[in-house]
Design a protein around this motif. Sequence first.
Motif, short mmCIF file in Angstrom:
data_model
loop_
_atom_site.label_atom_id
_atom_site.label_comp_id
_atom_site.label_asym_id
_atom_site.label_seq_id
_atom_site.Cartn_x
_atom_site.Cartn_y
_atom_site.Cartn_z
N VAL A 115 0.87 -1.17 0.00
CA VAL A 115 0.00 0.00 0.00
C VAL A 115 0.91 1.22 0.00
N ALA A 116 0.58 2.17 -0.85
CA ALA A 116 1.35 3.41 -0.93
C ALA A 116 0.39 4.56 -1.20
N VAL A 117 0.72 5.73 -0.71
CA VAL A 117 -0.05 6.93 -1.05
C VAL A 117 0.76 7.69 -2.08
N GLU A 118 0.15 7.89 -3.25
CA GLU A 118 0.80 8.58 -4.36
C GLU A 118 -0.09 9.72 -4.81
N ASP A 119 0.42 10.92 -4.74
CA ASP A 119 -0.35 12.11 -5.13
C ASP A 119 -1.69 12.18 -4.42
N GLY A 120 -1.70 11.84 -3.13
CA GLY A 120 -2.91 11.93 -2.32
C GLY A 120 -3.90 10.79 -2.51
N VAL A 121 -3.52 9.77 -3.29
CA VAL A 121 -4.40 8.63 -3.55
C VAL A 121 -3.75 7.37 -2.98
N ALA A 122 -4.50 6.63 -2.17
CA ALA A 122 -4.00 5.35 -1.66
C ALA A 122 -4.08 4.33 -2.78
N ARG A 123 -2.99 3.62 -2.99
CA ARG A 123 -2.92 2.61 -4.05
C ARG A 123 -2.46 1.27 -3.46
N TYR A 124 -2.96 0.21 -4.07
CA TYR A 124 -2.62 -1.14 -3.65
C TYR A 124 -1.92 -1.84 -4.80
N TYR A 125 -0.82 -2.49 -4.49
CA TYR A 125 -0.02 -3.22 -5.47
C TYR A 125 -0.03 -4.70 -5.15
N ALA A 126 -0.04 -5.54 -6.15
CA ALA A 126 0.11 -6.99 -6.01
C ALA A 126 1.19 -7.41 -6.99
N GLY A 127 2.20 -8.14 -6.49
CA GLY A 127 3.28 -8.51 -7.40
C GLY A 127 4.38 -9.31 -6.75
N VAL A 128 5.57 -9.13 -7.29
CA VAL A 128 6.76 -9.84 -6.84
C VAL A 128 7.90 -8.84 -6.70
N VAL A 129 8.88 -9.20 -5.88
CA VAL A 129 10.09 -8.40 -5.77
C VAL A 129 11.04 -8.85 -6.86
N SER A 130 11.51 -7.88 -7.66
CA SER A 130 12.37 -8.22 -8.79
C SER A 130 13.16 -7.00 -9.25
N ALA A 131 14.38 -7.24 -9.70
CA ALA A 131 15.20 -6.21 -10.32
C ALA A 131 15.20 -6.36 -11.84
N LYS A 132 14.47 -7.33 -12.35
CA LYS A 132 14.43 -7.59 -13.79
C LYS A 132 13.66 -6.48 -14.50
N PRO A 133 13.83 -6.35 -15.82
CA PRO A 133 13.11 -5.30 -16.56
C PRO A 133 11.60 -5.38 -16.34
N LEU A 134 10.99 -4.22 -16.29
CA LEU A 134 9.55 -4.12 -16.04
C LEU A 134 8.77 -4.65 -17.24
N PRO A 135 7.96 -5.69 -17.02
CA PRO A 135 7.16 -6.22 -18.13
C PRO A 135 6.09 -5.21 -18.57
N GLU A 136 5.68 -5.35 -19.80
CA GLU A 136 4.61 -4.51 -20.34
C GLU A 136 3.35 -4.66 -19.50
N HIS A 137 2.62 -3.58 -19.31
CA HIS A 137 1.35 -3.56 -18.57
C HIS A 137 1.52 -3.81 -17.07
N THR A 138 2.72 -3.57 -16.54
CA THR A 138 2.92 -3.68 -15.10
C THR A 138 3.43 -2.33 -14.58
N ASP A 139 3.39 -2.19 -13.28
CA ASP A 139 3.88 -0.99 -12.61
C ASP A 139 4.95 -1.41 -11.62
N GLU A 140 5.68 -0.43 -11.11
CA GLU A 140 6.68 -0.73 -10.10
C GLU A 140 6.48 0.19 -8.90
N LEU A 141 6.91 -0.31 -7.75
CA LEU A 141 6.90 0.47 -6.53
C LEU A 141 8.24 0.24 -5.87
N ARG A 142 8.95 1.33 -5.63
CA ARG A 142 10.28 1.23 -5.03
C ARG A 142 10.20 1.49 -3.53
N PHE A 143 10.80 0.60 -2.78
CA PHE A 143 10.89 0.73 -1.33
C PHE A 143 12.29 1.22 -0.99
#
Length: 161
Positions: free
Chosen positions: A65-93
């Motif tokens: 869960v992250a707040v971005e530009d005043g909007v709470a967003r939920y992410y579902a995914g995997v931890v990876s340093a590999k190139p970002l696949p098409e139609h996916t997003d990234e969240l950096r911790f």
Amino acid sequence: MNHVRVETKPAFRLIGFKTALEGGTSIHAPQYSVQKTTFFKSKLENGQLPGIRPLAEGPYGYAAVAVEDGVARYYAGVVSAKPLPEHTDELRFPGGEYAVLSGQGGLSRLAFDRLEDQAFGSLFTEAYEYEYSGGPIAEVLLNGNPADAEVEVWVPVRKRQ
């Protein structure tokens, strides 16, 4: 109370899918629970989450869960340093200190909710030496079994002034 510890984590990157959460602008709100479950299940059932699983750097399942530009967003995914696949997003911790709350038993969503309620309801009080620092929160499924879950919630913290 579940187990809580503070530990230093290196920076990491979650890749996956995101959605806006409705009904609040804070990082934690009870009304997010059903929305998170619905979104995560939809990404499993439509094959998108299993499709990025081969990119994972480890066996754990992740959401955030992250707040971005005043909007709470939920992410579902995997931890990876590999190139970002098409139609996916990234969240950096960011690297730094995290309060790590752990628990087990029952459904993963309920376990995550209990831990986040604990963090924001009773842990981060004036008496606790750490406070939430404002970054994204990770939900980590450790045992791969969402029906009898072993989970952690990683909340970024800083020493209270």
